[in-house]
Motif scaffolding. Sequence first.
Motif, short mmCIF file in Angstrom:
data_model
loop_
_atom_site.label_atom_id
_atom_site.label_comp_id
_atom_site.label_asym_id
_atom_site.label_seq_id
_atom_site.Cartn_x
_atom_site.Cartn_y
_atom_site.Cartn_z
N GLU A 26 -2.43 8.74 -3.75
CA GLU A 26 -3.19 8.66 -2.50
C GLU A 26 -2.88 7.36 -1.75
OE1 GLU A 26 -7.28 9.87 -2.57
OE2 GLU A 26 -6.91 11.22 -4.25
N TYR A 27 -2.61 7.51 -0.47
CA TYR A 27 -2.24 6.38 0.39
C TYR A 27 -3.52 5.70 0.85
CZ TYR A 27 0.91 4.10 3.82
OH TYR A 27 1.66 3.22 4.55
N ILE A 28 -3.80 4.54 0.29
CA ILE A 28 -5.05 3.82 0.59
C ILE A 28 -4.71 2.56 1.36
CG2 ILE A 28 -7.10 2.76 -0.38
CD1 ILE A 28 -6.48 4.40 -2.97
N ARG A 29 -5.30 2.41 2.54
CA ARG A 29 -4.98 1.24 3.36
C ARG A 29 -6.15 0.26 3.48
NH1 ARG A 29 -2.55 3.37 8.73
NH2 ARG A 29 -2.17 1.14 9.02
N ASP A 30 -7.31 0.67 3.00
CA ASP A 30 -8.47 -0.22 2.98
C ASP A 30 -8.24 -1.25 1.87
OD1 ASP A 30 -10.90 -1.47 2.72
OD2 ASP A 30 -12.08 0.38 2.82
N ILE A 31 -8.18 -2.53 2.22
CA ILE A 31 -7.85 -3.54 1.21
C ILE A 31 -9.06 -3.99 0.40
CG2 ILE A 31 -5.84 -4.40 2.47
CD1 ILE A 31 -7.59 -6.89 3.20
N ARG A 32 -10.22 -3.46 0.66
CA ARG A 32 -11.41 -3.90 -0.08
C ARG A 32 -11.44 -3.20 -1.44
NH1 ARG A 32 -15.51 -2.42 4.56
NH2 ARG A 32 -14.09 -0.67 4.50
N ARG A 33 -10.54 -3.63 -2.32
CA ARG A 33 -10.41 -2.92 -3.59
C ARG A 33 -9.62 -3.76 -4.60
NH1 ARG A 33 -5.68 -0.76 -0.74
NH2 ARG A 33 -3.96 -0.63 -2.24
N ILE A 34 -9.72 -3.34 -5.85
CA ILE A 34 -8.84 -3.85 -6.91
C ILE A 34 -8.01 -2.67 -7.40
CG2 ILE A 34 -8.75 -4.76 -9.27
CD1 ILE A 34 -11.27 -6.38 -8.60
N ASP A 35 -6.70 -2.88 -7.50
CA ASP A 35 -5.79 -1.88 -8.07
C ASP A 35 -5.37 -2.31 -9.46
OD1 ASP A 35 -5.79 -0.38 -5.76
OD2 ASP A 35 -3.71 -0.86 -5.19
N VAL A 36 -5.15 -1.33 -10.32
CA VAL A 36 -4.60 -1.61 -11.64
C VAL A 36 -3.30 -0.82 -11.79
CG1 VAL A 36 -5.01 -1.61 -14.12
CG2 VAL A 36 -6.94 -1.88 -12.53
N LEU A 37 -2.22 -1.55 -12.08
CA LEU A 37 -0.90 -0.94 -12.23
C LEU A 37 -0.42 -1.11 -13.67
CD1 LEU A 37 -1.14 -1.40 -9.12
CD2 LEU A 37 1.29 -1.98 -9.12
N ALA A 38 0.25 -0.08 -14.17
CA ALA A 38 0.81 -0.15 -15.54
C ALA A 38 2.31 0.09 -15.47
CB ALA A 38 0.15 0.90 -16.42
N LYS A 39 3.04 -0.71 -16.26
CA LYS A 39 4.51 -0.64 -16.22
C LYS A 39 5.07 -0.68 -17.64
CE LYS A 39 8.34 -3.36 -14.10
NZ LYS A 39 9.35 -2.41 -14.40
N PRO A 40 5.65 0.41 -18.10
CA PRO A 40 6.28 0.41 -19.43
C PRO A 40 7.53 -0.47 -19.44
CG PRO A 40 5.98 2.65 -18.59
CD PRO A 40 5.77 1.72 -17.44
N LEU A 41 7.76 -1.13 -20.57
CA LEU A 41 8.89 -2.04 -20.68
C LEU A 41 9.81 -1.61 -21.83
CD1 LEU A 41 6.80 -5.28 -20.15
CD2 LEU A 41 8.26 -4.14 -18.46
N ALA A 42 11.05 -2.08 -21.74
CA ALA A 42 12.09 -1.58 -22.64
C ALA A 42 11.82 -1.89 -24.11
CB ALA A 42 13.44 -2.16 -22.22
N ASN B 142 0.82 -1.22 0.00
CA ASN B 142 0.00 0.00 0.00
C ASN B 142 0.85 1.26 0.00
OD1 ASN B 142 -2.42 -1.38 -0.01
ND2 ASN B 142 -2.66 -1.33 2.22
N LYS B 143 2.00 1.19 0.61
CA LYS B 143 2.89 2.37 0.61
C LYS B 143 3.75 2.39 -0.65
CE LYS B 143 6.14 5.03 3.44
NZ LYS B 143 6.81 5.17 4.75
N ALA B 144 4.33 1.24 -0.98
CA ALA B 144 5.24 1.20 -2.14
C ALA B 144 4.54 1.59 -3.44
CB ALA B 144 5.84 -0.20 -2.28
N VAL B 145 3.25 1.29 -3.53
CA VAL B 145 2.57 1.49 -4.80
C VAL B 145 2.40 2.97 -5.16
CG1 VAL B 145 0.17 1.51 -3.97
CG2 VAL B 145 0.70 0.47 -6.20
N PHE C 139 -3.69 -6.42 -12.43
CA PHE C 139 -4.92 -6.23 -11.67
C PHE C 139 -4.75 -6.99 -10.36
CE2 PHE C 139 -7.65 -4.65 -15.18
CZ PHE C 139 -6.85 -4.98 -16.27
N PHE C 140 -4.76 -6.29 -9.25
CA PHE C 140 -4.59 -6.93 -7.94
C PHE C 140 -5.86 -6.79 -7.11
CE2 PHE C 140 -0.06 -5.73 -8.80
CZ PHE C 140 0.46 -7.01 -8.82
N ASN C 141 -6.42 -7.92 -6.71
CA ASN C 141 -7.50 -7.88 -5.72
C ASN C 141 -6.86 -7.94 -4.34
OD1 ASN C 141 -9.73 -8.06 -4.14
ND2 ASN C 141 -10.33 -10.14 -4.77
N LEU C 142 -6.87 -6.84 -3.64
CA LEU C 142 -6.26 -6.79 -2.31
C LEU C 142 -7.15 -7.45 -1.27
CD1 LEU C 142 -3.53 -5.13 -2.05
CD2 LEU C 142 -4.90 -4.44 -4.00
N ASP C 143 -8.40 -7.63 -1.62
CA ASP C 143 -9.41 -8.08 -0.67
C ASP C 143 -9.26 -9.58 -0.38
OD1 ASP C 143 -11.64 -8.15 0.93
OD2 ASP C 143 -12.95 -7.15 -0.52
#
Lengths: 131, 580
Positions: free
Chosen positions: B480-496, B382-385, B504-508
């Motif tokens: 935004e620092y979100i600590r409530d795990i009842r959620r799905i996060d979507v992360l995007a990472k460009p590659l070389a 939650n912090k690293a993201v 897609f992470f379901n934290l719940d």
Amino acid sequence: MTTEGFISLFCKETGEDPVNIFERGRQAGWLEVQDEVFRQDPITRKNVARILHMYLLKVKNIQDLDIKDAEVLRDLYDCRVCANHIAQMYLHGVMDAKDLMEGGRFLWFDLDGEDSDEVNKDHIRRLLSIR
Amino acid sequence: MDRPSPIEDKDLRHDSFSRSDHRTKRLPAMGWNSWNAFGSGNTEELTRTMVGKILELGLDKLGYEYIVLDDGCYMPVRIEGRLAADDVKFPSGFGKLSDFIHANGLKFGMYNDIGTKLCSGIEVGICGHEKEDCEDYVKWGIDFIKVDNCYYPWDNATFADTENARFTFAPNIKSIEIDGITHEAKDAIITGTRAEVKDGYVTFIGTYDGTAPDRTPVGLQSSELIWEILSDKDKTSEFNVTYATGREEGIGEWLQAAVNDEVFFDGLLPATESPEEFVISDTISIRLHKGTNRIRLMNHRRQENTLQSYTRIRQELDKAGGSNITMSICEWGKTQPQDWGHKVGDSWRILNDIKFQVGSDGTPGKASWNDDYTLSITSQYNKAVIMDEFSGLTKGWNDPDMMVIGMNGIDDTMSRSHMAMWCMLNAPLMLGLDLRKVSKGDAVHNIISDEDLIALNQDPLGIQAKRIFTTIECEEPDKEYIRDIRRIDVLAKPLANGDLALAFFNLDKETRADDPKISIELILDKIGSKMVNRDLFANASGFDIRDLYTKETVRTTDRIFSAGPLGPCDSKIIRITPAS
């Protein structure tokens, strides 16, 4: 009570052979080198917890309980490296916490505190009662 | 020494933190660390066995190269002024073990602490012994050093004297006086979110303690008190301050004062009777310039002292011939190392430990998926993201601690998501399990050896994924620092190679039916500027979508991506290649 005094008491209560006990305890993984080097220093409650917990694991083969249930101890996470030792001794009923407010509202393990000879003997006897 | 050293090098000052002068351009470290598996009970025999298992499992071929001895390996005092191996646990000594590790094609890592003792309490902390200890580390051929923060004498760190806070916070400030004119603190500019006005004075002038998960790392995490003073000419003026000191978090005795960026005072003020009994300091002369002068009262020593301590180690390693040694800063996020870690280290821990119930030989220890404090995978995530802007090839890496895969309390689904998170976040991949319990082809092995996931972590572009969407309502998902795990996060990472990884992470811990639809336009808007070829994505007629878990690739003309419902703690990671 010094660490050496505690180990002597421990050997007396458990029946462990006191000859070369520091070396054998280190080989077995329930004593640390600092216990031997600083054997004349007073033994703190966190070090009693470490020794007794590692003895429980290494010699008596008793598995750990979930540390979560020890989070009632307000100072549990003050010591990153000894948190599990303290938790296990508290959860197994070997060492008590101090109730600084009535009704268990502020339970304090007192990591750096020291116990009397009688209290330390009681810790060892409680440890030996664990099956 | 009863107080921190003067800071002679301007590069160690807070005002220089934004200057990125990282020396190496290393990708996140990969390896095995003894702590999670064996705690203080690691031994030479166990370490040699882990080396064998790394090779047997083929992990070395995938990039796991560092074998790191954590706390619990030294004699409790220096022998003739030198560090020495615990003679029972490591009977051959560190040099022989290092030779063994190197002979097996791996690299050797060790552990110390910027304080006077290690966290285990033994009196061989590196503070004051930097030169001889670093000489020994280089002699032993180490390739990696993890440096902890217990018993640190210049801050109220773990096991340190809590009154050390006197060094890291300014006193309460009521006013300053310049040439006889009083300027009230309550009317001054307060920067950051740390300081506040209380009963007519300003308190908490310093840096937030980031050890616990209750503060965001984003934005200014320290405060200064600033007056803008107009001067009609260059001149020397008389200056004093009305202050009251304390020795607790938020109220100290150490003041830094500057005119613009010229520091004219940096030291302890005489203690007062209490934090609310104010006195007037001695008068000192300061130099004002024609025009507006910013008179700054502050205390950045929490960060500067810690940086200075790590820098001493870095410099002594360099002098001894160890300039290639990877440094893992482990001060637990206390001093907001994301601001300064790039100057000296290769990664920096962002929080207190991920678990406290460590294992021992025969017991795997226990970890958690979620926790109110730092002790879980999601606490660290939650912090690293939201820290992606602090990391990079020219900076270094956010470190959400060693992985807890293989410990009790973490099932296969959690482990797979955990691995994927750390890979997307460009976190160091340090295994922390007893590898004797792993066999080729079993669930844990499949997860830790997933080449597709590791390729994300080790991608040469070196860009940490950005959270571009979350199902919890928020305006800035990447900040935004979100600590409530009842959620799905979507992360995007460009590659070389021009691809993009989407996670897609379901934290719940429950199945979540909400199924975020992520458009190419959203991706380009959020992270297009960091992509190798934004236009190729924008104009693609279709995409090859590789599911990194199932290993299946499909071609689609759809410009919307989704994961479908995700089970408890589950995730889906896809690698998107624009079709030519």
